[in-house]
Scaffold this motif. Structure first.
Motif, PDB file in Angstrom:
ATOM      1  N   ALA A 184      40.340  28.349  22.801  1.00  0.00           N
ATOM      2  CA  ALA A 184      41.598  28.508  23.159  1.00  0.00           C
ATOM      3  C   ALA A 184      41.499  30.046  24.303  1.00  0.00           C
ATOM      4  N   ALA A 185      41.069  30.631  23.182  1.00  0.00           N
ATOM      5  CA  ALA A 185      40.771  32.784  23.983  1.00  0.00           C
ATOM      6  C   ALA A 185      40.282  32.820  24.351  1.00  0.00           C
ATOM      7  N   ALA A 186      38.850  31.676  24.476  1.00  0.00           N
ATOM      8  CA  ALA A 186      37.638  31.888  25.042  1.00  0.00           C
ATOM      9  C   ALA A 186      38.220  31.370  26.621  1.00  0.00           C
ATOM     10  N   ARG A 187      39.201  30.359  26.481  1.00  0.00           N
ATOM     11  CA  ARG A 187      39.902  30.061  28.243  1.00  0.00           C
ATOM     12  C   ARG A 187      40.556  30.395  29.104  1.00  0.00           C
ATOM     13  N   MET A 188      40.761  31.508  27.935  1.00  0.00           N
ATOM     14  CA  MET A 188      41.989  32.614  28.304  1.00  0.00           C
ATOM     15  C   MET A 188      41.289  34.058  29.049  1.00  0.00           C
ATOM     16  N   ILE A 189      40.726  33.732  28.471  1.00  0.00           N
ATOM     17  CA  ILE A 189      39.521  35.018  28.570  1.00  0.00           C
ATOM     18  C   ILE A 189      38.531  34.965  30.397  1.00  0.00           C
ATOM     19  N   VAL A 190      38.232  34.129  30.045  1.00  0.00           N
ATOM     20  CA  VAL A 190      37.957  33.355  31.577  1.00  0.00           C
ATOM     21  C   VAL A 190      37.904  33.077  32.317  1.00  0.00           C
ATOM     22  N   GLY A 191      40.095  32.676  32.627  1.00  0.00           N
ATOM     23  CA  GLY A 191      40.490  32.364  33.700  1.00  0.00           C
ATOM     24  C   GLY A 191      40.822  33.916  34.232  1.00  0.00           C
ATOM     25  N   VAL A 192      41.446  34.535  33.153  1.00  0.00           N
ATOM     26  CA  VAL A 192      41.292  36.154  33.230  1.00  0.00           C
ATOM     27  C   VAL A 192      39.697  36.294  34.264  1.00  0.00           C
ATOM     28  N   CYS A 193      38.854  36.434  33.720  1.00  0.00           N
ATOM     29  CA  CYS A 193      37.572  37.102  34.617  1.00  0.00           C
ATOM     30  C   CYS A 193      37.730  36.132  36.080  1.00  0.00           C
ATOM     31  N   HIS A 194      38.384  35.160  36.438  1.00  0.00           N
ATOM     32  CA  HIS A 194      38.082  34.849  38.008  1.00  0.00           C
ATOM     33  C   HIS A 194      39.560  34.566  38.287  1.00  0.00           C
ATOM     34  N   GLU A 195      40.418  35.060  37.740  1.00  0.00           N
ATOM     35  CA  GLU A 195      41.730  35.829  38.548  1.00  0.00           C
ATOM     36  C   GLU A 195      41.071  36.984  39.345  1.00  0.00           C
ATOM     37  N   SER A 196      40.212  37.886  38.351  1.00  0.00           N
ATOM     38  CA  SER A 196      40.222  39.456  39.322  1.00  0.00           C
ATOM     39  C   SER A 196      39.542  39.148  40.351  1.00  0.00           C
ATOM     40  N   VAL A 197      38.334  37.851  41.073  1.00  0.00           N
ATOM     41  CA  VAL A 197      37.729  37.652  42.178  1.00  0.00           C
ATOM     42  C   VAL A 197      38.278  36.515  42.421  1.00  0.00           C
ATOM     43  N   MET A 198      39.844  35.716  42.753  1.00  0.00           N
ATOM     44  CA  MET A 198      39.819  34.737  43.068  1.00  0.00           C
ATOM     45  C   MET A 198      40.184  35.304  44.915  1.00  0.00           C
ATOM     46  N   SER A 199      40.598  36.160  44.949  1.00  0.00           N
ATOM     47  CA  SER A 199      41.258  36.827  46.641  1.00  0.00           C
ATOM     48  C   SER A 199      39.731  36.501  46.805  1.00  0.00           C
ATOM     49  N   THR A 200      38.426  36.873  46.480  1.00  0.00           N
ATOM     50  CA  THR A 200      37.396  36.371  48.047  1.00  0.00           C
ATOM     51  C   THR A 200      37.146  35.192  47.565  1.00  0.00           C
ATOM     52  N   MET A 201      37.537  34.605  46.527  1.00  0.00           N
ATOM     53  CA  MET A 201      36.746  33.387  46.666  1.00  0.00           C
ATOM     54  C   MET A 201      37.810  32.934  47.980  1.00  0.00           C
ATOM     55  N   VAL A 202      39.004  33.014  48.114  1.00  0.00           N
ATOM     56  CA  VAL A 202      39.727  32.459  48.665  1.00  0.00           C
ATOM     57  C   VAL A 202      39.679  32.911  50.349  1.00  0.00           C
ATOM     58  N   PHE A 203      39.066  34.184  50.651  1.00  0.00           N
ATOM     59  CA  PHE A 203      39.466  35.081  51.413  1.00  0.00           C
ATOM     60  C   PHE A 203      38.054  35.396  52.016  1.00  0.00           C
ATOM     61  N   GLY A 204      37.630  35.679  51.095  1.00  0.00           N
ATOM     62  CA  GLY A 204      36.080  35.674  51.547  1.00  0.00           C
ATOM     63  C   GLY A 204      35.477  36.616  51.361  1.00  0.00           C
ATOM     64  N   PRO A 205      34.365  37.310  51.474  1.00  0.00           N
ATOM     65  CA  PRO A 205      34.378  38.478  51.053  1.00  0.00           C
ATOM     66  C   PRO A 205      34.441  39.960  51.607  1.00  0.00           C
ATOM     67  N   ALA A 206      35.575  40.065  53.058  1.00  0.00           N
ATOM     68  CA  ALA A 206      36.668  41.090  53.282  1.00  0.00           C
ATOM     69  C   ALA A 206      37.595  41.159  52.484  1.00  0.00           C
ATOM     70  N   ALA A 207      37.767  40.213  51.697  1.00  0.00           N
ATOM     71  CA  ALA A 207      38.757  40.852  50.546  1.00  0.00           C
ATOM     72  C   ALA A 207      38.690  41.833  49.375  1.00  0.00           C
ATOM     73  N   PRO A 208      39.180  42.464  48.942  1.00  0.00           N
ATOM     74  CA  PRO A 208      39.033  43.879  47.844  1.00  0.00           C
ATOM     75  C   PRO A 208      39.092  43.041  46.728  1.00  0.00           C
ATOM     76  N   VAL A 209      37.448  42.913  45.397  1.00  0.00           N
ATOM     77  CA  VAL A 209      37.650  42.555  45.052  1.00  0.00           C
ATOM     78  C   VAL A 209      38.911  43.278  43.567  1.00  0.00           C
ATOM     79  N   ARG A 210      38.948  43.216  42.397  1.00  0.00           N
ATOM     80  CA  ARG A 210      40.482  43.590  42.261  1.00  0.00           C
ATOM     81  C   ARG A 210      39.700  43.252  40.732  1.00  0.00           C
ATOM     82  N   ARG A 211      39.876  44.669  39.903  1.00  0.00           N
ATOM     83  CA  ARG A 211      39.295  45.720  39.083  1.00  0.00           C
ATOM     84  C   ARG A 211      40.328  45.993  37.757  1.00  0.00           C
ATOM     85  N   PRO A 212      40.398  45.265  37.398  1.00  0.00           N
ATOM     86  CA  PRO A 212      41.884  45.532  36.566  1.00  0.00           C
ATOM     87  C   PRO A 212      41.415  46.681  35.098  1.00  0.00           C
TER      88      PRO A 212
END
Length: 205
Positions: free
Chosen positions: A159-187
């Motif tokens: 469960a801990a591994a899944r949570m960490i992977v989810g946070v990593c995905h979330e940090s770049v999800m805007s790029t996945m949705v809105f394309g390369p023009a959207a900034p990658v959010r770095r924690p």
């Protein structure tokens, strides 16, 4: 070997196949994968369009090879990961999370450009990776730390591994949705520390 092919590779040790993969990988890194055509790759590689089909079954195979090369290049630039038992568990986990976030930031925007080309992603998934998947390595690390007694014996490492992977995905999800023009959010560093604390100490009173 044609004269034009020889001119492209003169003075180097790359094969033409390797040259084409390296060219496509560079274009993915610089421009993203969306709209990456055979003609664009051939022009950048300074070969005729049809040359690609002497070395690859189709464009999808070339792009899948280039994506694998991109993944390998990103991971090579991230350095080594802590071994189980080394340093503090907090520092080790923080390093694994930072690695995962940097890796996803470097790879997912490229994959986002290939969402409309499922055949490329299928070919990529069929290729042997140079190392085990980062999520699998993270889970192995957490399991080893639990076995060493540095985590609770009943720690829910999956469960801990899944949570960490989810946070990593979330940090770049805007790029996945809105394309390369959207900034990658770095924690921020504080956010990394908060995640480590949540994983290690939970949310209970």
């Amino acid at each position: 070997m044609s004269p034009r092919k020889a001119a492209v590779l003169r003075g180097g040790e790359q094969s033409l196949r390797e040259h084409l993969i390296a060219t496509a990988e560079r274009l993915m890194a610089e421009r993203g994968a969306s709209g990456l055509t055979v003609r664009v790759i051939a022009r950048e590689a300074r070969v005729a369009d049809g040359v690609l089909y002497n070395h690859f079954a189709d464009k999808e195979e070339l792009l899948a090879c280039a994506l694998r090369a991109r993944v390998n290049a990103v991971e090579r630039g991230l350095g080594d990961l802590p071994e189980p038992g080394a340093g503090t568990i907090e520092a080790g986990l923080r390093a694994w999370i930072a690695y995962g976030m940097a890796m996803h930031a470097g790879i997912l925007p490229v994959i986002a450009g290939l969402i409309g080309q499922p055949e490329v992603l299928a070919r990529f998934a069929e290729q042997p990776a140079s190392a085990a998947d980062w999520r699998d390595r993270l889970l192995a690390y957490l399991t080893a730390e639990r076995d060493l007694g540095r985590l609770a014996p009943d720690a829910r490492v999956e469960a801990a591994a899944r949570m960490i992977v989810g946070v990593c995905h979330e940090s770049v999800m805007s790029t996945m949705v809105f394309g390369p023009a959207a900034p990658v959010r770095r924690p921020t560093d504080d956010e990394l520390d908060d995640l480590v604390a949540a994983v290690l100490h939970g949310l209970g009173a």
